[in-house]
Design a protein around this motif. Structure first.
Motif, PDB file in Angstrom:
ATOM      1  N   ASP A   1      32.341  28.204  42.748  1.00 20.74           N
ATOM      2  CA  ASP A   1      32.669  29.515  42.151  1.00 20.74           C
ATOM      3  C   ASP A   1      32.105  30.895  42.927  1.00 20.74           C
ATOM      4  O   ASP A   1      32.438  31.889  42.315  1.00 20.74           O
ATOM      5  CB  ASP A   1      32.598  29.489  40.640  1.00 20.74           C
ATOM      6  CG  ASP A   1      31.582  28.797  40.170  1.00 20.74           C
ATOM      7  OD1 ASP A   1      30.685  28.371  40.845  1.00 20.74           O
ATOM      8  OD2 ASP A   1      31.418  28.809  38.892  1.00 20.74           O
ATOM      9  N   LEU A   2      31.012  30.589  43.696  1.00 24.78           N
ATOM     10  CA  LEU A   2      30.234  31.762  44.204  1.00 24.78           C
ATOM     11  C   LEU A   2      31.110  32.036  45.645  1.00 24.78           C
ATOM     12  O   LEU A   2      30.612  32.868  46.348  1.00 24.78           O
ATOM     13  CB  LEU A   2      28.800  31.226  44.418  1.00 24.78           C
ATOM     14  CG  LEU A   2      27.895  31.108  43.198  1.00 24.78           C
ATOM     15  CD1 LEU A   2      26.522  30.990  43.574  1.00 24.78           C
ATOM     16  CD2 LEU A   2      28.064  32.414  42.412  1.00 24.78           C
ATOM     17  N   ASN A   3      31.869  31.313  45.948  1.00 18.67           N
ATOM     18  CA  ASN A   3      32.623  31.336  47.193  1.00 18.67           C
ATOM     19  C   ASN A   3      33.161  32.927  47.231  1.00 18.67           C
ATOM     20  O   ASN A   3      33.289  33.334  48.400  1.00 18.67           O
ATOM     21  CB  ASN A   3      33.616  30.568  47.521  1.00 18.67           C
ATOM     22  CG  ASN A   3      33.298  28.966  47.779  1.00 18.67           C
ATOM     23  OD1 ASN A   3      32.113  28.724  48.145  1.00 18.67           O
ATOM     24  ND2 ASN A   3      34.050  28.018  47.782  1.00 18.67           N
ATOM     25  N   THR A   4      33.846  33.266  46.060  1.00 13.17           N
ATOM     26  CA  THR A   4      34.384  34.586  45.974  1.00 13.17           C
ATOM     27  C   THR A   4      33.667  35.751  46.857  1.00 13.17           C
ATOM     28  O   THR A   4      34.232  36.491  47.489  1.00 13.17           O
ATOM     29  CB  THR A   4      34.703  35.073  44.544  1.00 13.17           C
ATOM     30  OG1 THR A   4      35.660  34.048  44.074  1.00 13.17           O
ATOM     31  CG2 THR A   4      35.611  36.486  44.579  1.00 13.17           C
ATOM     32  N   PHE A   5      32.427  35.809  46.693  1.00 14.27           N
ATOM     33  CA  PHE A   5      31.422  36.891  47.082  1.00 14.27           C
ATOM     34  C   PHE A   5      31.281  36.642  48.635  1.00 14.27           C
ATOM     35  O   PHE A   5      31.447  37.884  49.210  1.00 14.27           O
ATOM     36  CB  PHE A   5      30.084  36.513  46.394  1.00 14.27           C
ATOM     37  CG  PHE A   5      28.830  37.793  46.722  1.00 14.27           C
ATOM     38  CD1 PHE A   5      29.548  39.171  45.994  1.00 14.27           C
ATOM     39  CD2 PHE A   5      27.885  37.847  47.194  1.00 14.27           C
ATOM     40  CE1 PHE A   5      28.901  40.080  46.154  1.00 14.27           C
ATOM     41  CE2 PHE A   5      27.073  38.706  47.396  1.00 14.27           C
ATOM     42  CZ  PHE A   5      27.457  40.245  46.895  1.00 14.27           C
ATOM     43  N   SER A   6      31.029  35.573  49.170  1.00 14.00           N
ATOM     44  CA  SER A   6      31.040  35.318  50.633  1.00 14.00           C
ATOM     45  C   SER A   6      32.211  35.835  51.184  1.00 14.00           C
ATOM     46  O   SER A   6      32.330  36.173  52.567  1.00 14.00           O
ATOM     47  CB  SER A   6      30.304  34.191  50.943  1.00 14.00           C
ATOM     48  OG  SER A   6      31.040  33.062  50.396  1.00 14.00           O
ATOM     49  N   LEU A   7      33.300  35.038  50.839  1.00 17.09           N
ATOM     50  CA  LEU A   7      34.662  35.329  51.196  1.00 17.09           C
ATOM     51  C   LEU A   7      35.251  36.924  51.328  1.00 17.09           C
ATOM     52  O   LEU A   7      35.882  37.116  52.406  1.00 17.09           O
ATOM     53  CB  LEU A   7      35.547  34.500  50.649  1.00 17.09           C
ATOM     54  CG  LEU A   7      35.476  32.818  50.821  1.00 17.09           C
ATOM     55  CD1 LEU A   7      36.360  32.122  49.647  1.00 17.09           C
ATOM     56  CD2 LEU A   7      35.580  32.442  52.302  1.00 17.09           C
ATOM     57  N   LEU A   8      34.702  37.554  50.307  1.00 19.26           N
ATOM     58  CA  LEU A   8      34.902  39.106  50.197  1.00 19.26           C
ATOM     59  C   LEU A   8      34.336  39.545  51.608  1.00 19.26           C
ATOM     60  O   LEU A   8      34.902  40.493  52.218  1.00 19.26           O
ATOM     61  CB  LEU A   8      34.432  39.738  49.129  1.00 19.26           C
ATOM     62  CG  LEU A   8      34.784  41.159  48.965  1.00 19.26           C
ATOM     63  CD1 LEU A   8      36.212  41.353  49.166  1.00 19.26           C
ATOM     64  CD2 LEU A   8      34.100  41.811  47.812  1.00 19.26           C
TER      65      LEU A   8
ATOM     66  N   LEU B   1      40.365  36.070  41.960  1.00 16.02           N
ATOM     67  CA  LEU B   1      40.017  36.768  42.954  1.00 16.02           C
ATOM     68  C   LEU B   1      39.878  35.884  44.076  1.00 16.02           C
ATOM     69  O   LEU B   1      40.171  36.337  45.228  1.00 16.02           O
ATOM     70  CB  LEU B   1      38.498  37.288  42.441  1.00 16.02           C
ATOM     71  CG  LEU B   1      38.504  38.585  41.560  1.00 16.02           C
ATOM     72  CD1 LEU B   1      37.202  38.744  41.148  1.00 16.02           C
ATOM     73  CD2 LEU B   1      38.998  39.923  42.212  1.00 16.02           C
ATOM     74  N   LEU B   2      39.599  34.817  43.958  1.00 12.10           N
ATOM     75  CA  LEU B   2      39.218  33.596  44.739  1.00 12.10           C
ATOM     76  C   LEU B   2      40.649  33.436  45.579  1.00 12.10           C
ATOM     77  O   LEU B   2      40.619  33.216  46.921  1.00 12.10           O
ATOM     78  CB  LEU B   2      38.977  32.250  44.088  1.00 12.10           C
ATOM     79  CG  LEU B   2      38.185  31.488  45.099  1.00 12.10           C
ATOM     80  CD1 LEU B   2      37.206  32.017  46.169  1.00 12.10           C
ATOM     81  CD2 LEU B   2      37.480  30.223  44.497  1.00 12.10           C
ATOM     82  N   ARG B   3      41.566  33.310  44.988  1.00  9.64           N
ATOM     83  CA  ARG B   3      43.191  32.899  45.562  1.00  9.64           C
ATOM     84  C   ARG B   3      43.711  34.408  46.410  1.00  9.64           C
ATOM     85  O   ARG B   3      44.071  33.837  47.444  1.00  9.64           O
ATOM     86  CB  ARG B   3      44.210  32.721  44.422  1.00  9.64           C
ATOM     87  CG  ARG B   3      43.947  31.369  43.902  1.00  9.64           C
ATOM     88  CD  ARG B   3      45.222  31.015  43.243  1.00  9.64           C
ATOM     89  NE  ARG B   3      45.452  31.759  42.180  1.00  9.64           N
ATOM     90  CZ  ARG B   3      45.197  31.354  40.808  1.00  9.64           C
ATOM     91  NH1 ARG B   3      44.381  30.451  40.537  1.00  9.64           N
ATOM     92  NH2 ARG B   3      45.407  32.094  39.731  1.00  9.64           N
ATOM     93  N   ALA B   4      43.235  35.496  45.885  1.00  6.26           N
ATOM     94  CA  ALA B   4      43.453  36.604  46.671  1.00  6.26           C
ATOM     95  C   ALA B   4      42.599  36.800  47.940  1.00  6.26           C
ATOM     96  O   ALA B   4      43.298  37.309  48.894  1.00  6.26           O
ATOM     97  CB  ALA B   4      43.381  37.576  45.923  1.00  6.26           C
ATOM     98  N   ILE B   5      41.366  36.507  47.858  1.00  6.61           N
ATOM     99  CA  ILE B   5      40.369  36.788  49.235  1.00  6.61           C
ATOM    100  C   ILE B   5      40.346  35.451  49.984  1.00  6.61           C
ATOM    101  O   ILE B   5      40.212  35.779  51.226  1.00  6.61           O
ATOM    102  CB  ILE B   5      38.909  36.772  48.419  1.00  6.61           C
ATOM    103  CG1 ILE B   5      38.900  38.139  47.608  1.00  6.61           C
ATOM    104  CG2 ILE B   5      37.942  36.862  49.768  1.00  6.61           C
ATOM    105  CD1 ILE B   5      37.732  38.239  46.913  1.00  6.61           C
TER     106      ILE B   5
END
Length: 376
Positions: free
Chosen positions: A96-103, A137-141
């Motif tokens: 669930d921390l993937n969002t930050f790095s993928l952004l 957010l994760l699906r969008a990024i």
């Protein structure tokens, strides 16, 4: 000669075990197919492993820990990605921390951004709310949503796996030949370890609250003090922050002489030969590599319901509760296995192949997937 594709992977560090081990296994197997793994790490790792990666042609970029210095991590990651446009694929392995790095990868204009789920851990009520927000957010990024199992996929992305074009289950595959049972090595190891005449239960896992080794100590206590069962030993392979607490608890329960703490080992493929069954009472798992390795050695397994059903690739895998009265159930299952006529352990290559856990074949599929994404 065709130029190799470089894929940048985000990990906490290069250490043995867990997610890192899965990624490193694939790194070795995928190189002949023209794909090289590079790494962004946030903690000091195993120096021998890092040296091996560099000698194999990988690059290692060191950043501050995301959770301790988020802004510094974020800005430095963007800078690395902008300085190296050859990274058309960024692959994040922090759930669930993937969002930050993928952004950061999105802002650096990396076209392929893979989120990879390796867990199924339960969340507290307030974390569930944050997770609902994070799903969107994760699906969008991310451009790709991957997982090690269908259960792990649903946990991170809040929907069933449907095998759509941007969805992928990458099995935690292993080198099948390395884990085949060796009866001669079994005799040697049991002699060396003083295990002859004992029924040996083995657990290979980080010593942690989630892996729940304390429960296994309770099972051993019940077997030796209540049932008066003799000649049953528990071998714990792995290290972790709660090792001293577990050793103290084993002493309090009066079962020290029946439990062997082996620490972190690089020869798990050999140690499994000495066991008679594999046990893992985890609170939760995305998909346990250790369970696949144990089945490759043709060991019967006793697992908690926190381990996904997808981990079962053979028939002699038993799922038990770790709730009320569970110690009694686990003890009975161990006694049942002990009292069965010892079977001749067989080769399991074909089972690994049919279930999608044979490393070389899965690495070939992965390379094809990467190449397809790279060419977009």
């Amino acid at each position: 000669m065709t130029e190799k594709i470089r894929v940048l992977h985000l990990l906490t560090g290069l250490t043995s075990g867990g997610v890192q081990n899965v990624v490193l296994n694939y790194a070795d197997a995928i190189q002949p197919h023209g794909v090289v793994f590079d790494y962004v790490v946030q903690k000091d790792g195993n120096s021998a492993l890092e040296k091996k990666c560099i000698e194999a042609g990988s690059r290692i970029y060191r950043l501050p820990e995301m959770q301790k210095k988020p802004l510094s991590f974020f800005l430095q990651l963007i800078r690395i990605l902008r300085q190296h446009p050859e990274y058309r694929i960024f692959h994040a392995h922090q759930n669930d921390l993937n969002t930050f790095s993928l952004l950061a990868a999105k802002l650096a204009a990396v076209p392929v951004r893979i989120s990879h789920s390796h867990s199924c851990r339960p969340n507290s009520s307030w974390k569930k709310l944050l997770k609902i927000i994070n799903h969107g957010l994760l699906r969008a990024i991310s451009t790709e949503q991957w997982a090690c199992s269908k259960a792990a996929f649903q946990w991170l992305y809040d929907r069933q796996f449907e095998d759509r074009h941007h969805e992928y289950i990458l099995h935690n595959a292993i080198n099948g030949s390395k884990f085949q049972h060796d009866s001669q090595r079994r005799r040697q190891l049991r002699e060396q370890m003083g295990l002859n005449g004992n029924f040996v239960c083995m657990c290979v896992a980080t010593l942690s609250y989630n892996k729940n080794q304390k429960f296994l100590i309770d099972v051993m206590s019940y077997l030796h003090h209540e049932v008066k069962a003799t000649h049953i030993k528990l071998v714990l392979v792995g290290d972790g922050t709660i090792k001293s607490q577990l050793e103290q608890y084993a002493s309090e329960k009066g079962v020290c002489e029946h439990i062997v703490f082996l620490g972190d080992r690089s020869d798990v493929h050999e140690l499994l030969n000495a066991a008679d069954c594999f046990v893992l009472p985890s609170m939760f798992e995305g998909l346990s590599v250790s369970v696949i390795e144990a089945q490759a050695n043709d060991l019967p397994c006793i697992l908690s319901h926190g381990v996904p059903q997808e981990n079962r690739i053979k028939t002699d895998v038993f799922f038990e509760s770790i709730g009320e009265d569970a110690v009694f159930c686990w003890a009975n299952r161990i006694l049942e296995l002990r009292d069965k006529t010892e079977k001749q352990r067989e080769r399991t290559d074909w089972i690994l192949r049919e279930s999608g856990f044979l490393l070389n074949e899965e690495a070939e599929k992965l390379s094809a997937r990467y190449k397809e994404l790279f060419s977009k």
